[in-house]
Motif scaffolding. Sequence first.
Motif, short mmCIF file in Angstrom:
data_model
loop_
_atom_site.label_atom_id
_atom_site.label_comp_id
_atom_site.label_asym_id
_atom_site.label_seq_id
_atom_site.Cartn_x
_atom_site.Cartn_y
_atom_site.Cartn_z
N ASP A 68 -19.95 130.46 75.64
CA ASP A 68 -19.30 129.26 76.16
C ASP A 68 -18.71 129.55 77.54
OD1 ASP A 68 -17.86 126.92 76.59
OD2 ASP A 68 -16.26 127.45 75.17
N VAL A 69 -19.08 128.79 78.54
CA VAL A 69 -18.52 128.93 79.89
C VAL A 69 -18.03 127.57 80.39
CG1 VAL A 69 -19.87 130.97 80.50
CG2 VAL A 69 -20.84 128.70 80.90
N SER A 70 -17.58 126.74 79.47
CA SER A 70 -17.22 125.37 79.80
C SER A 70 -15.85 125.22 80.45
CB SER A 70 -17.27 124.50 78.55
OG SER A 70 -16.34 124.97 77.57
N SER A 71 -15.03 126.29 80.43
CA SER A 71 -13.71 126.23 81.04
C SER A 71 -13.40 127.59 81.66
CB SER A 71 -12.65 125.88 79.99
OG SER A 71 -12.53 126.95 79.05
N VAL A 72 -12.35 127.63 82.45
CA VAL A 72 -11.95 128.90 83.06
C VAL A 72 -11.59 129.91 81.98
CG1 VAL A 72 -10.23 130.03 84.51
CG2 VAL A 72 -11.21 127.84 85.22
#
Length: 455
Positions: A114-118
Amino acid sequence: MNKHLRALPAVALGIVCCLALGLIGVRADSPTTSTIVNYDPTGTVRTISTLPAIDTTNPFFTPQGTNGRACVTCHDPNAAWGVSAQHIRQRFVASAGTDPIFRPVDGATCPGDDVSSVGAKLHAYSLLLNKGLIRVGLQVPANAEFSIASVDDPNGCAYSDGTVSVYRRPLPSTNLRFQTAVMWDGRETKDNLVDSLTSQAHDAILGHQQGAEPSDAVLQQIVAMEMSFYSAQDSDHFAGPLNANGATAGALPLLSQTFYPGINDALGGDPNGLAFSPKIFSYYGAWSGIEGHDAVSARRASIARGEALFNSRVFSITGVAGLNDVTGQKEIAGTCGTCHDTPAVGNHSAKLPIDIGLTDASQRTPDLPLFTLRNNVTGATVQTSDPGLALITGKWADIGKFKGAMLRGLSSRAPYFHNGSAATLLDVVNFYDNRFHMGLNRQEKADLVAFLSSL
């Protein structure tokens, strides 16, 4: 500031560190060469290009794929054309994790992370941020002498669909004239260096950059640019210029340094029949015996003592697969130059993949997988965090073997070893001191660190 960015080490947020990302200058030294100088933690590192100008429109510097990456993304001039975990963290802060180096294909511990947020990115790219590690996906050869019995996998994708995920640091794309093997496991090594580098560039565009088949012209331009670079430490914060008062270090001598595959081979393989000399470096003899209590004199004397230690300290080399076994010698009375024998550069001048124990279960850290491999004939098992060369050859005897890295521009690209297991050069020295019972005292360790920092 985003709370997740505040979770990064404070050093990554400092103004001084951010200034280190900028070039000091690019200039033409002569009608045929150009120079880049960068700050690093111990001083400055200089790159001399044999090209009259460093053309940043060259495909080395421009994306050739679909994800915004170029060769320079992981071969950063600010890190002596390799990567530095410190610089990677700075790039994360500056871009909130959108810099091209942060791509799931191999920058994340698993491509499906998951890379959807910092916050998610901090987790997904943790090995890249902390150790400068890129995921490498390889298949166990069909005819391998071993099979994977089990995996202790903290990341969830160490062995999936026949692909083994291992984590390694990008090697620097400078001083390449002195290379004899390309990639840590030598998998891009062909019949000659140009073919090896061409294959590496080709596969990097298809894989790391997620691009289409590159043209021969693009590959030729990339290789020509890489082959033009010569890099070395140029100055030290305390010692000053490393070619002052009779010292002769720096990048310029590398341009005329004699080299051929096998030169000064410690195992007697010099094709010209010349005997091995453990005197690998000879830059700082003029600083030997310097007296004085000022910082400049003390640092210069320490660097000179470190060079002498590197060249002359004899210790017993034991249990190194690829060295002790192939020579039939249980113990080898060697020096640092036994495995770092290329004059003035410090890699091995002939292909010498060896296992010094970096991937043993005893050295494994919790952020890396641990593979249990079983010999298909004997049933014997071994545990390793990275099978190394064995993933290319399929040979049981090649488990844990890697090539050695060049010893130039080291201060610019911590951490060290293929898996980033040594955070500092002192950690590197401590590893060797413990592994080979060198018996180094505190001053000797400090002197070796000072010397390695000056290369």
